[in-house]
Each structure stands twice: as C-alpha cells, then as structure tokens.
Design a protein around this motif. Structure first.
Motif, PDB file in Angstrom:
ATOM      1  N   UNK A  77     -38.502 104.738 -19.308  1.00  0.00           N
ATOM      2  CA  UNK A  77     -37.562 104.847 -18.357  1.00  0.00           C
ATOM      3  C   UNK A  77     -37.995 104.802 -16.969  1.00  0.00           C
ATOM      4  N   UNK A  78     -38.845 105.605 -16.470  1.00  0.00           N
ATOM      5  CA  UNK A  78     -39.362 105.650 -15.263  1.00  0.00           C
ATOM      6  C   UNK A  78     -40.356 104.378 -14.757  1.00  0.00           C
ATOM      7  N   UNK A  79     -41.134 103.996 -15.648  1.00  0.00           N
ATOM      8  CA  UNK A  79     -41.991 102.832 -15.673  1.00  0.00           C
ATOM      9  C   UNK A  79     -40.995 101.643 -15.651  1.00  0.00           C
ATOM     10  N   UNK A  80     -40.088 101.506 -16.506  1.00  0.00           N
ATOM     11  CA  UNK A  80     -39.222 100.316 -16.306  1.00  0.00           C
ATOM     12  C   UNK A  80     -38.509 100.228 -14.979  1.00  0.00           C
ATOM     13  N   UNK A  81     -38.071 101.268 -14.507  1.00  0.00           N
ATOM     14  CA  UNK A  81     -37.642 101.045 -13.128  1.00  0.00           C
ATOM     15  C   UNK A  81     -38.516 100.822 -12.081  1.00  0.00           C
ATOM     16  N   UNK A  82     -39.360 101.300 -12.270  1.00  0.00           N
ATOM     17  CA  UNK A  82     -40.723 100.918 -11.435  1.00  0.00           C
ATOM     18  C   UNK A  82     -41.316  99.450 -11.485  1.00  0.00           C
TER      19      UNK A  82
ATOM     20  N   UNK B 264     -41.537  94.401  -8.685  1.00  0.00           N
ATOM     21  CA  UNK B 264     -41.370  93.188  -8.538  1.00  0.00           C
ATOM     22  C   UNK B 264     -40.124  92.431  -7.526  1.00  0.00           C
ATOM     23  N   UNK B 265     -38.948  93.459  -7.517  1.00  0.00           N
ATOM     24  CA  UNK B 265     -37.926  92.833  -6.586  1.00  0.00           C
ATOM     25  C   UNK B 265     -38.076  93.517  -5.071  1.00  0.00           C
ATOM     26  N   UNK B 266     -38.574  94.554  -4.884  1.00  0.00           N
ATOM     27  CA  UNK B 266     -38.670  95.319  -3.648  1.00  0.00           C
ATOM     28  C   UNK B 266     -40.093  95.116  -2.990  1.00  0.00           C
TER      29      UNK B 266
ATOM     30  N   UNK C 273     -45.384  90.481 -12.080  1.00  0.00           N
ATOM     31  CA  UNK C 273     -45.272  91.575 -12.785  1.00  0.00           C
ATOM     32  C   UNK C 273     -43.659  91.607 -13.401  1.00  0.00           C
ATOM     33  N   UNK C 274     -43.685  91.309 -14.721  1.00  0.00           N
ATOM     34  CA  UNK C 274     -42.367  91.028 -15.365  1.00  0.00           C
ATOM     35  C   UNK C 274     -41.486  92.619 -15.652  1.00  0.00           C
TER      36      UNK C 274
ATOM     37  N   UNK D 108     -41.383  84.200 -18.701  1.00  0.00           N
ATOM     38  CA  UNK D 108     -42.634  83.153 -18.856  1.00  0.00           C
ATOM     39  C   UNK D 108     -43.844  83.499 -19.850  1.00  0.00           C
ATOM     40  N   UNK D 109     -43.844  84.560 -19.818  1.00  0.00           N
ATOM     41  CA  UNK D 109     -45.041  84.795 -20.942  1.00  0.00           C
ATOM     42  C   UNK D 109     -44.681  84.600 -22.269  1.00  0.00           C
ATOM     43  N   UNK D 110     -43.560  84.542 -22.657  1.00  0.00           N
ATOM     44  CA  UNK D 110     -43.035  84.245 -23.812  1.00  0.00           C
ATOM     45  C   UNK D 110     -42.330  85.444 -24.409  1.00  0.00           C
ATOM     46  N   UNK D 111     -41.689  85.432 -25.743  1.00  0.00           N
ATOM     47  CA  UNK D 111     -40.994  86.504 -26.339  1.00  0.00           C
ATOM     48  C   UNK D 111     -41.686  87.044 -27.645  1.00  0.00           C
TER      49      UNK D 111
END
Length: 490
Positions: free
Chosen positions: A351-356, A361-363, A369-370, A393-396
């Motif tokens: 959870x923390x890593x995904x928020x990071x 990426x956005x801030x 970094x996706x 873009x890296x694929x699914x």
C-alpha cells in the motif's frame, strides 16, 4: 498578499496526548481546551519543535502566541523576520523560500539548523531555540485505522518484510504524531511509532527523490470521513477541529489519505464527501491545489461468482474514489489484491509503495515509473470490447499476488472477475485477451456487447490484471456506477 493562517497554542496539542499512538477509538474527538495565559517566551504552533522538517521551496509561515504587543524576531538560516504580536498575543512571520540539500542516500544524516525566536516587551527579553531543523518535504498522512496501524518491533511476518524496523536508520526521515510532543528522528527505536503505510510510503519516496521527509500522521481508528471535513454543506468534524486544525498552515508538500471503511455503505455518496475533504483542506492551508493521493479500499470478506453484474459491497465506493481523480493533483493506489477477510489487511508494505509510486510519478516527475493502471476508454468492435488504460505502456499480464513478492505472469490463467453486458441488459462472465497495452473482452454468449466491468465486486481475489511492472489494474465499469441501486426496506 500574505496568506492568513489560524493560530493555535501548544496546549491544544497537549490534550491529544491522552491516547497512545494514533489509534483512537472515538469517531469524533472532543472539543478544544481553553488556551493558556500568554507569556513573554514564545509559544509556537504545534509542529514547530526540535527535529522538525520544514517545507522547502515555499514561503514558510511561522506563528504562535505570547504577550500582547510584544516584539518578535525570528532568525533562521541567515534570515531575520520581525513582527509585533497583536492585542490577543498572536504573532506570525513568513520566511523566504529555502531549498533542501539533496541526500546521498536514505541513511544520510543532514546537518540540522537552529531557529531562534526572541521576544521583547517593556525592557524584558526571552529567547527560544528550536534545534535540528532540516529543510525537506512534509507529507500529511490521515485517515482511519488502516492508516494509523503502526510499525512494531515484533511485527508479524505478514505485516512487512523482515528487518524493516531493525534497519530503520533514516536520520532524514522524521515523524510527528498526536501522541508525541515533538518530531521523532527515524531509528529502530522510534520507527515502531510510525504508521506502516506512511513509513513505507516515505521510505520509497526518499529512496528515489533523495529528499528529507517529514510525516505528520493523524489517523483515528473507526472514524468516518465526516469527522475530518471542514466546509459546507457538511458541519465541521470533531477530528478536524481537535487533531488537524492545530497543524493547518504548517508548510506541506501534500497529503495521503486512507479511509473509507466506516463509510463503505455510502457507496457512490462517498465521492462528494471526499471531494469536499480535499477542496476544504486545500482552502484552509492556502497552498493552492497541493497533491492529495488516496488509497482505494481493498477487498474484504468474500465475493460470490453468481453475480457477473457485480456492484456489490465496496464496488461503488471504489468507483467514487476513481471519479474523485477528476480533481486536479490527485492520485490513487489500487489495493484490491492485498485485501483480506477482515477489516485490517496485514500487508501495508505494498500500500505504501503504491502510494509512493503514484506520488513519485505525478509529483516528483519520475515519468518512467509506472503506478497502478486505470481505465481510460473503450471501443466496441463487433462482439469485442477493447479496453485502454494509462500506465500500461509496458504491457499487461494476468497474475496472482502472494505476500510481498511481485506478482508473476501466469500465461495459462484465466482473468477472473471480468464481465460483459449484452444489448438486452444481461451480464455474463467474459474472457479477456491481452493485446499489448489493451484488454480485449469477449463472451461467446454476447454478440452485441455494450459494457464491461472488471473487479467490480466486494473482494475480487485470485488471478487479476497487472501491468508488466507488477502494478494492479484498478477496478472499472465502462458505464460508471450504472443504475442507482434500489434501497431495500427493512
């Protein structure tokens, strides 16, 4: 024009020491206590204490109280600002923007500086020093119990990777919580007081951005979102008044939010409340549209496979989070794959890593970094629906998440919780084929599809959709919420 910020005495914060950690049981905090009598020695607003991280690159307000009409001189890092307290004893200065020193590593120990506040009146003088201050980025971390749950030295193996606490020598990571009277420098001894989500969030951001990090964590177990709101049409909440307002105006880089369990029955009604929280906090902070990134609720309990239409349980509140992303400078971490039967999923590391990753990426501008891919559009071609996503873009890939290890692609697995709606309105479980960065959805029983849903249910566990960087695709419904659910009479 300088921004006007509320002034709060130190004892407001002292009243918050009644509970251990940030785990408070009450949904509403009690009202504020009366302020103490002013003294010549400056009483600074709550966050101005030893070891604090000060927000870089902004005009930085410093404020507090003392004897009315006393002269105040604040000196910090070659800057000197002078003002006079008003008739009520309130004072405020604004320091010019300063830059943080880039860290060499997360274990780097930046040199702290001293802020001196000298107060004078009627020939008397009193000086106050605040030590070991470091410029960096400050993040407000708020919500309910899943944000509040802290690190522990004897943490369960399912809570976080081994040695997370033992290796926590991060001098440039500091945290402030309502149960401590000053900022704590992160070490194996103090890390046990940091919430797990904010700890892993900050550790990952700091690793990549190499910036000193300050965490202001205020979270209340069982609290609803209403208790954190501060603007019409909702009444000001008790947790906002008691726990957050003493921090309002302290320079921050942004906020992360993990709440919603106590509001899951709001379903789509959560969206205007979350929007009000974000816009209301931004308004009183007077720092523009600062970034707010939030956690979309994980799964809980168990979902039935007898309802391909979905929409049950937490489906609509997750859609409410998704629609809140229409607000500027927002981001979201998807957590459907780290849920549990109970209300407190143990894995807060991911959870923390995904928020990071979202924040980086956005801030912070780490565009390569996706973060968690989200639905963007769809095209219907014959009997197939082509779904497009961002961050793909890296694929699914189709994969299953186990513990803290990254999900691995399983080429022969069938994507679960994917459904399609025919022209007659009926829903059917569907097949999903990956075509680069798109998902192609079909069903042998549906010749003319009109809509697709994925993971639009209480707890979509099993083989799920990820990008090739291991980030889970968010639940989606190409028709949004769909029809408003019929309320069942008791």
């Amino acid at each position: 024009m300088p921004m006007k910020l509320p002034l709060f005495p130190l004892t407001v914060f002292g009243a918050m020491l009644m509970a251990s950690g940030a785990l408070y049981a009450a949904k509403q905090a009690p009202g504020p206590e009366s302020p103490p009598a002013p003294t010549l020695l400056a009483q600074c607003a709550v966050p101005f204490s030893d070891n604090a991280i000060l927000q870089q690159k902004i005009k930085l307000p410093v404020w507090g109280t003392l004897l009315p009409q006393a002269k105040v001189t604040v000196t910090f890092d070659s800057q000197t600002k002078t003002t006079t307290a008003d008739k009520a004893g309130n004072w405020r200065v604004v320091l010019d923007p300063m830059n943080a020193v880039k860290l060499k590593s997360v274990n780097d120990s930046p040199a702290g500086k001293v802020m001196t506040i000298v107060c004078e009146k009627d020939g008397n003088k009193a000086a106050k020093k605040i030590n070991n201050l470091v410029m960096g980025d400050v993040w407000l971390c708020a919500g309910q119990s899943n944000m509040a749950g802290r690190m522990k030295r004897a943490g369960h193996p399912k809570n976080y990777p081994p040695n997370s606490v033992n290796n926590a020598n991060y001098p440039a990571l500091r945290h402030l919580t309502p149960n401590k009277d000053q900022w704590q420098v992160c070490s194996p001894e103090t890390a046990v007081w940091i919430s797990r989500v904010s700890f892993f969030f900050a550790r990952r951001v700091q690793r990549d951005a190499l910036v000193p990090m300050g965490l202001m964590v205020t979270a209340v177990g069982g609290s609803n979102i209403e208790s954190w709101l501060n603007q019409p049409p909702y009444p000001t909440g008790g947790n906002y008044t008691k726990l957050l307002s003493p921090w309002v105006g302290y320079g921050i880089r942004g906020a992360i939010w993990y709440q919603g369990e106590s509001n899951e029955k709001d379903r789509r009604g959560y969206q205007p409340k979350l929007e009000s929280l974000i816009t209301g906090w931004r308004k009183v902070w007077s720092q523009g549209d600062f970034p707010v990134h939030f956690v979309q609720l994980p799964g809980i309990g168990k979902s039935t496979t007898e309802n391909p239409a979905g929409g049950d349980g937490r489906a609509e509140i997750r859609q409410a989070y998704f629609e809140t992303l229409a607000l500027k400078n927002t981001g979201m971490a998807v957590t459907i794959d780290v849920g549990a039967v109970g209300e407190h999923p143990p894995n807060k590391y991911d959870v923390g890593v995904r928020l990071a990753r979202s924040v980086l990426q956005k801030v912070y501008g780490f565009k390569e970094l996706t973060c968690c891919p989200l639905y963007t559009k769809h095209v219907i071609k014959g009997n197939a629906v082509y779904i497009s996503f961002d961050n793909a873009k890296s694929g699914l890939m189709i994969a299953k998440k186990e513990g803290f290890t990254p999900p691995k692609p399983t080429s022969d697995a069938k994507l679960q919780w994917l459904s399609i709606q025919g022209k007659d309105g009926s829903w059917h479980w569907a097949d999903g084929k990956i075509d680069g960065s798109q998902l192609v959805v079909t069903c042998k029983n549906v010749g003319k599809p009109i809509a697709v849903r994925y993971a639009y249910t209480q707890h979509p566990a099993g083989y799920l959709l990820y990008n090739n960087d291991g980030q889970p695709v968010g639940p989606f419904s190409t028709i949004g919420y769909g029809p408003k659910p019929i309320e069942k009479k008791p």
